[in-house]
Design a protein around this motif. Structure first.
Motif, PDB file in Angstrom:
ATOM      1  N   VAL A  88      43.004  25.830  61.030  1.00 11.11           N
ATOM      2  CA  VAL A  88      41.639  26.199  60.478  1.00 11.11           C
ATOM      3  C   VAL A  88      40.745  26.449  61.764  1.00 11.11           C
ATOM      4  O   VAL A  88      40.842  25.361  62.667  1.00 11.11           O
ATOM      5  CB  VAL A  88      40.912  25.335  59.474  1.00 11.11           C
ATOM      6  CG1 VAL A  88      39.556  25.910  59.410  1.00 11.11           C
ATOM      7  CG2 VAL A  88      41.634  25.141  58.107  1.00 11.11           C
ATOM      8  N   HIS A  89      40.549  27.496  62.238  1.00 16.11           N
ATOM      9  CA  HIS A  89      39.893  27.812  63.585  1.00 16.11           C
ATOM     10  C   HIS A  89      38.480  28.641  63.078  1.00 16.11           C
ATOM     11  O   HIS A  89      38.577  29.707  62.464  1.00 16.11           O
ATOM     12  CB  HIS A  89      40.858  28.558  64.367  1.00 16.11           C
ATOM     13  CG  HIS A  89      40.161  28.709  65.891  1.00 16.11           C
ATOM     14  ND1 HIS A  89      39.816  27.666  66.759  1.00 16.11           N
ATOM     15  CD2 HIS A  89      39.963  29.918  66.332  1.00 16.11           C
ATOM     16  CE1 HIS A  89      39.389  28.412  67.738  1.00 16.11           C
ATOM     17  NE2 HIS A  89      39.145  29.382  67.465  1.00 16.11           N
ATOM     18  N   SER A  90      37.385  28.226  63.497  1.00 19.12           N
ATOM     19  CA  SER A  90      36.324  28.941  63.511  1.00 19.12           C
ATOM     20  C   SER A  90      35.971  29.407  62.127  1.00 19.12           C
ATOM     21  O   SER A  90      35.556  30.300  61.612  1.00 19.12           O
ATOM     22  CB  SER A  90      36.189  30.298  64.263  1.00 19.12           C
ATOM     23  OG  SER A  90      36.382  29.852  65.685  1.00 19.12           O
ATOM     24  N   GLY A  91      36.463  28.361  61.048  1.00 21.97           N
ATOM     25  CA  GLY A  91      36.081  28.512  59.728  1.00 21.97           C
ATOM     26  C   GLY A  91      37.153  29.511  58.897  1.00 21.97           C
ATOM     27  O   GLY A  91      37.070  29.847  57.797  1.00 21.97           O
ATOM     28  N   ARG A  92      38.016  29.937  59.751  1.00 23.32           N
ATOM     29  CA  ARG A  92      39.153  30.945  59.290  1.00 23.32           C
ATOM     30  C   ARG A  92      40.517  30.105  59.085  1.00 23.32           C
ATOM     31  O   ARG A  92      40.629  29.293  60.099  1.00 23.32           O
ATOM     32  CB  ARG A  92      39.296  32.041  59.872  1.00 23.32           C
ATOM     33  CG  ARG A  92      37.885  32.824  59.813  1.00 23.32           C
ATOM     34  CD  ARG A  92      37.985  34.180  60.573  1.00 23.32           C
ATOM     35  NE  ARG A  92      39.439  34.779  60.297  1.00 23.32           N
ATOM     36  CZ  ARG A  92      39.526  36.177  60.849  1.00 23.32           C
ATOM     37  NH1 ARG A  92      39.058  36.568  61.878  1.00 23.32           N
ATOM     38  NH2 ARG A  92      40.541  36.919  60.435  1.00 23.32           N
ATOM     39  N   THR A  93      41.445  30.428  58.274  1.00 23.43           N
ATOM     40  CA  THR A  93      42.833  29.803  58.191  1.00 23.43           C
ATOM     41  C   THR A  93      43.825  30.701  58.985  1.00 23.43           C
ATOM     42  O   THR A  93      44.010  31.893  58.582  1.00 23.43           O
ATOM     43  CB  THR A  93      43.233  29.447  56.749  1.00 23.43           C
ATOM     44  OG1 THR A  93      42.050  28.663  56.308  1.00 23.43           O
ATOM     45  CG2 THR A  93      44.546  28.810  56.856  1.00 23.43           C
ATOM     46  N   PHE A  94      44.556  30.157  59.888  1.00 25.73           N
ATOM     47  CA  PHE A  94      45.556  31.145  60.661  1.00 25.73           C
ATOM     48  C   PHE A  94      46.785  30.311  60.349  1.00 25.73           C
ATOM     49  O   PHE A  94      46.982  29.147  60.097  1.00 25.73           O
ATOM     50  CB  PHE A  94      45.347  31.115  62.141  1.00 25.73           C
ATOM     51  CG  PHE A  94      44.082  31.912  62.338  1.00 25.73           C
ATOM     52  CD1 PHE A  94      44.019  33.279  62.356  1.00 25.73           C
ATOM     53  CD2 PHE A  94      42.888  31.151  62.582  1.00 25.73           C
ATOM     54  CE1 PHE A  94      42.840  33.904  62.775  1.00 25.73           C
ATOM     55  CE2 PHE A  94      41.487  31.745  62.635  1.00 25.73           C
ATOM     56  CZ  PHE A  94      41.537  33.245  62.709  1.00 25.73           C
TER      57      PHE A  94
END
Length: 898
Positions: A88-94
């Motif tokens: 999870v990075h900057s509110g997004r999932t990668f």
């Protein structure tokens, strides 16, 4: 050719062979290199992976970016693909490559695409090439892909060619250490056609790519860079093969580059150019920066830029040096000769000042004096921003105002003093007061205050003391000459005084640093305990850096936090992972590095010639150390590592001595056991054999003698085994003495009766006080102690009777056994209660195992008593062993205890 020379020539290069041995322990790295995206790097990897999979090779897909290309996705069928890790990075999932899963799976070959990728979240490493290095260190072969524009040394060239600044870059050393570099090539026209057909990017992205990056000129230039770099790598591999097999080759062996940098933007360009030149020449290169010995360091921003340039050079494979001196040209040439440099590379900045014809630049001075060494000048760009800003120009307005105020105050004071003096006497050299003001300003506030004071002094001197007074005009020509001479002298004096002030300040700072390190060295030199060394090191580090510091040492196969300052500091799981990495990989980890940068600590290994002895960590939190702090920390860590290693060696020496002593004890035990067991066993065996063979024909008296011998030797064996068991109980801590009421007189009589039975030829005299009270203890243990003492007295007491005394002295019961033998030497007296200590008899032979007195001491102390040996005892002869036991507070009557 002489025979010896021919033999030396036919031998393989030992350095190359050692590198080959080290390489065999690691995995192999194969890099698929392309000139641009879309040439087919991933496609080529997967094609080869499919062929090896069919051949039965254990190959898995760690991560592959297909970018939606159907042809590439089809090649994944039938291959084992490891699951990705969700981040999870900057509110997004990668989805990211799962390094731990790959290490746990441990295949023979793993495919990890996108070598230059930057990891997200709380990954162990910020860059994917560092993940791949860990896989290779674990013995796993790795296939990966990268484009030529991602190489660090080519970043400025690519930006100039394509007009695009590449952000994701890898050090050139990654490609240089690769075992195989496979060039995946495609003509630029065909690549542009594939792009237009949507086989590289999606249609909306493809149109933008054609307009910006995928132009024929850009792709042709990038293709040339890829071909050249691949050719260089093939040439390096060929040279390695020739050296491994002792084949004479045409390679050059003497090229060595010396690169000069400073705290400016041009230095980064110099380092990149030098890296490309060193790669093309297959040469070693050294990056050096100069610092004035009599000046102050630059500001923090300049030092940070210089440190960044050094780190960039180290990533590209360069060695780094920092040299202190006043004559830069002489110091650079001296270093070049010492390091056998064949070429010097330095930046040449364009000088547009009016005085450029009157002064010589550093590059020109090097070119004029570098006899026999080539000098490469790296030209600066025409951008004004490339010119460095000096430290004084960065002074704040508040600081400048303070300096000017000091100068004005000094000049005003000199003017007031001059006016007061002129009321009483007329002086022709009143201007000396203003020179004094300039000197004071320079001493207290530096160069700016000195210049300001010189200007103020000129104006004040003209206004108050040169005719006509009260104006800024000068009437007489000689006064004009005197005024300008005074102004020049004031400026020169102020400049010199300011420079002396800077030199004194730098000297004080360096003297303070040297004194601090000297005191720390003295502290460590007198410390042999590891814990004391660690506390001294962590407090010194915290005091110097003004940051929290920790030290970790190996413990049970891992490292553990040993000391910290402040003491309440704790390490998180991420911090411990970074510390383990620094310890195991022998490299810096944590904040500000390429390994676990999310940790607030930076960990550095404590290196010694014997390996890593520990790890030092300090709180960095994205605030790198200044250059002076870096140097002081390096010195402290070096001294700490040596001190810890010395303490470790001292501890190992003591352990070795203890082991040798234990070996000595074991040898004594085995010798005693072999002797004390063999003698009675031989007697018993002989007696039994005689009874079996001649029993009916032997006289009754002879049979009784043999049976008595068997009985005596059996008793002797029993006592010996009992002593061993008792000693084992004492050392194991399992001896539990009873706390019963004990009649000491009864125990003494029983022990004497037992000794009389075993030693019939020995006379025993007893003296028991009639008012002897009861004591708390173990009657069995006390009886065994008395018997051991009587046994010892029988062996070493000569022919005289042995005396046993029991009496009360105050609140203690005293028991003593005294013999009148030869006695004990003073040097041996303190060892009589040691295990395996055996004193010779008068006939020169030693008897027994040396355990009797040691067991007696253990039994006495278990019952809360004390035992002591004295010699001589009576009339300068004999030995007395006395025991003291406390009298019980409440004692029952002897009748009630009977």
């Amino acid at each position: 050719m002489p025979e010896n020379d021919r033999e030396r020539t036919s031998r393989p290069d030992p350095d190359v062979l050692l590198a080959l041995v080290d390489r065999d322990k690691r995995g192999k790295l194969t890099v698929f290199l392309g000139a641009a995206p879309g040439v087919g790097k991933t496609y080529s990897m997967l094609m080869r992976a499919q062929r090896l999979k069919k051949a039965g090779v254990d190959i898995v897909i760690g991560l592959v970016e297909t970018h939606g290309r159907s042809e590439t996705m089809a090649l994944l069928e039938g291959l084992e693909v490891l699951p990705r890790r969700e981040v999870v990075h900057s509110g997004r999932t990668f989805s990211e490559f799962d390094l731990d899963a790959a290490l746990a799976r441990h295949p023979r070959i793993i495919v990890v695409d996108e070598l230059a990728h930057t990891n997200l979240g709380d990954s162990r490493h910020p860059k994917r090439y560092q993940d791949i290095e860990e896989l290779i260190a674990a013995g796993i072969d790795v296939w990966t892909a990268v484009n030529i524009q991602h190489l660090e040394s080519l970043a400025d060239v690519v930006a100039q060619i394509a007009g695009v600044q590449v952000r994701e870059r890898i050090p050139d050393t990654v490609l240089n250490r690769a075992d195989d570099v496979l060039l995946v090539d495609l003509p630029p026209t065909e690549l542009i056609e594939r792009l237009k057909e949507g086989k590289v990017y999606l249609p909306d992205s493809a149109s933008r790519a054609v307009d910006r990056f995928f132009r024929l000129g850009n792709l042709t230039a990038l293709r040339e860079l890829a071909l050249r770099r691949t050719a260089d790598r093939v040439d390096d591999q060929m040279v390695d093969y020739l050296r491994q097999h002792a084949i004479e080759g045409p390679w050059a062996a003497g090229e060595r580059l010396l690169v000069c940098i400073g705290p400016d933007a041009l230095s980064e360009k110099v380092v990149r150019t030098a890296s490309r030149l060193a790669s093309g020449l297959n040469a070693e290169w050294i990056v050096v920066s100069m610092e004035r010995a009599d000046g102050e360091d630059g500001d923090r921003e300049e030092m940070r830029q210089l440190d960044d340039t050094f780190r960039l050079a180290e990533q590209m494979g360069a060695q780094t040096r920092r040299v202190i001196g006043n004559d830069f040209v002489e110091e650079i040439l001296r270093l070049a000769r010492r390091e056998h440099a064949t070429q010097i590379i330095i930046g040449a900045r364009q000088d547009r000042s009016p005085l450029r014809f009157l002064r010589r630049s550093l590059a020109d001075a090097l070119a004029a004096r570098a006899s026999g060494i080539g000098v490469h000048l790296i030209a600066d760009s025409d951008k004004p921003s490339a010119r460095p800003k000096r430290t004084r120009a960065r002074a704040s307005a508040k600081e400048i105002a303070r300096w000017v105020a000091i100068a004005a105050t000094a000049v005003a004071s000199a003017t007031a003093a001059g006016l007061v003096i002129e009321r009483f006497v007329i002086l022709q050299n009143i201007s000396l007061l203003y020179l004094l003001a300039v000197l004071i300003s320079a001493s207290y506030a530096g160069y700016v205050a000195a210049i300001a004071a010189a200007l103020f002094s000129g104006l004040a001197y003209n206004f108050f003391f040169i005719e006509p007074v009260g104006t800024f005009t000068i009437a007489e020509p000689h006064e004009v000459f005197a005024f300008f001479v005074f102004l020049v002298v004031a400026i020169l004096v102020g400049s010199l005084a300011s420079r002396i002030r800077q030199q004194a300040k730098a000297a004080r700072r360096r003297a303070t640093d040297i004194l601090t390190l000297y005191d720390y060295s003295r502290t460590l030199s007198g410390t042999v305990d590891v814990e004391d060394v660690l506390w001294a090191a962590v407090t010194q580090t915290q005091k110097m850096l003004r940051r929290g510091a920790v030290l970790l040492l190996p413990e049970d196969g891992d490292i553990a936090l040993s000391v910290a300052w402040p003491p309440d500091m704790e390490l998180s799981v991420t911090d411990m992972m970074a510390a383990r990495w620094a310890f195991e990989k022998k490299e810096t980890a944590g904040n500000g590095t390429g390994t676990l940068p999310n940790s607030p600590f930076q960990f550095r290994p404590l290196m010694t010639p014997h390996g890593v002895v520990g790890v030092c960590g300090y709180v960095q939190r994205d605030k790198p150390l200044e250059i002076n702090e870096e140097r002081a920390l390096a010195a402290i860590l070096d001294q700490t590592a040596i001190a810890v290693d010395r303490a470790r060696l001292s501890r190992e020496t003591l352990d070795q001595a203890a082991r040798l002593e234990g070996e000595k004890f074991r040898a004594a035990l085995l010798s005693s056991i072999s002797h004390d067991l063999r003698t009675p066993l031989a007697t018993i065996t002989g007696a039994v054999t005689s009874l079996r063979q001649l029993g009916d024909r032997m006289p009754e008296e002879s049979r009784n003698d043999l049976l008595q011998s068997i009985e005596e030797e059996s008793g002797r064996l029993t006592r010996f085994v009992a002593n061993l068991l008792d000693m084992t109980r004492i050392e194991a801590g399992t001896l539990n003495a009873r706390r019963d009421w004990v009649d000491v007189a009864d125990v003494v009589r029983t022990a004497v009766e037992r000794a009389t039975k075993y030693f019939p030829e020995r006379a025993f005299e007893t003296s028991i006080a009639p008012d002897l009270p009861l004591m708390r203890g173990d009657s069995v243990l006390l009886g065994q102690v008395l018997f051991n003492l009587l046994d010892n007295a029988d062996r070493f007491g000569g022919d005289d009777p042995v005396s046993i005394y029991a009496r009360r002295e105050g609140n203690e019961i005293v028991l003593s056994v005294t013999d009148l033998g030869k006695g004990i030497a003073p040097a041996d007296l303190k060892h009589v209660f040691d295990k395996f200590f055996r004193k010779g008899r008068p006939d020169g032979r030693a008897r027994g195992t040396g355990l009797g007195l040691a067991i007696s001491k253990g039994f006495v102390e278990a019952m809360g008593g004390q035992i002591k040996a004295e010699s001589p005892a009576v009339k300068r002869r004999g030995t007395r062993i006395s025991m003291r036991f406390p009298v019980a507070i409440a004692e029952p009557s002897k009748r009630g205890c009977a």
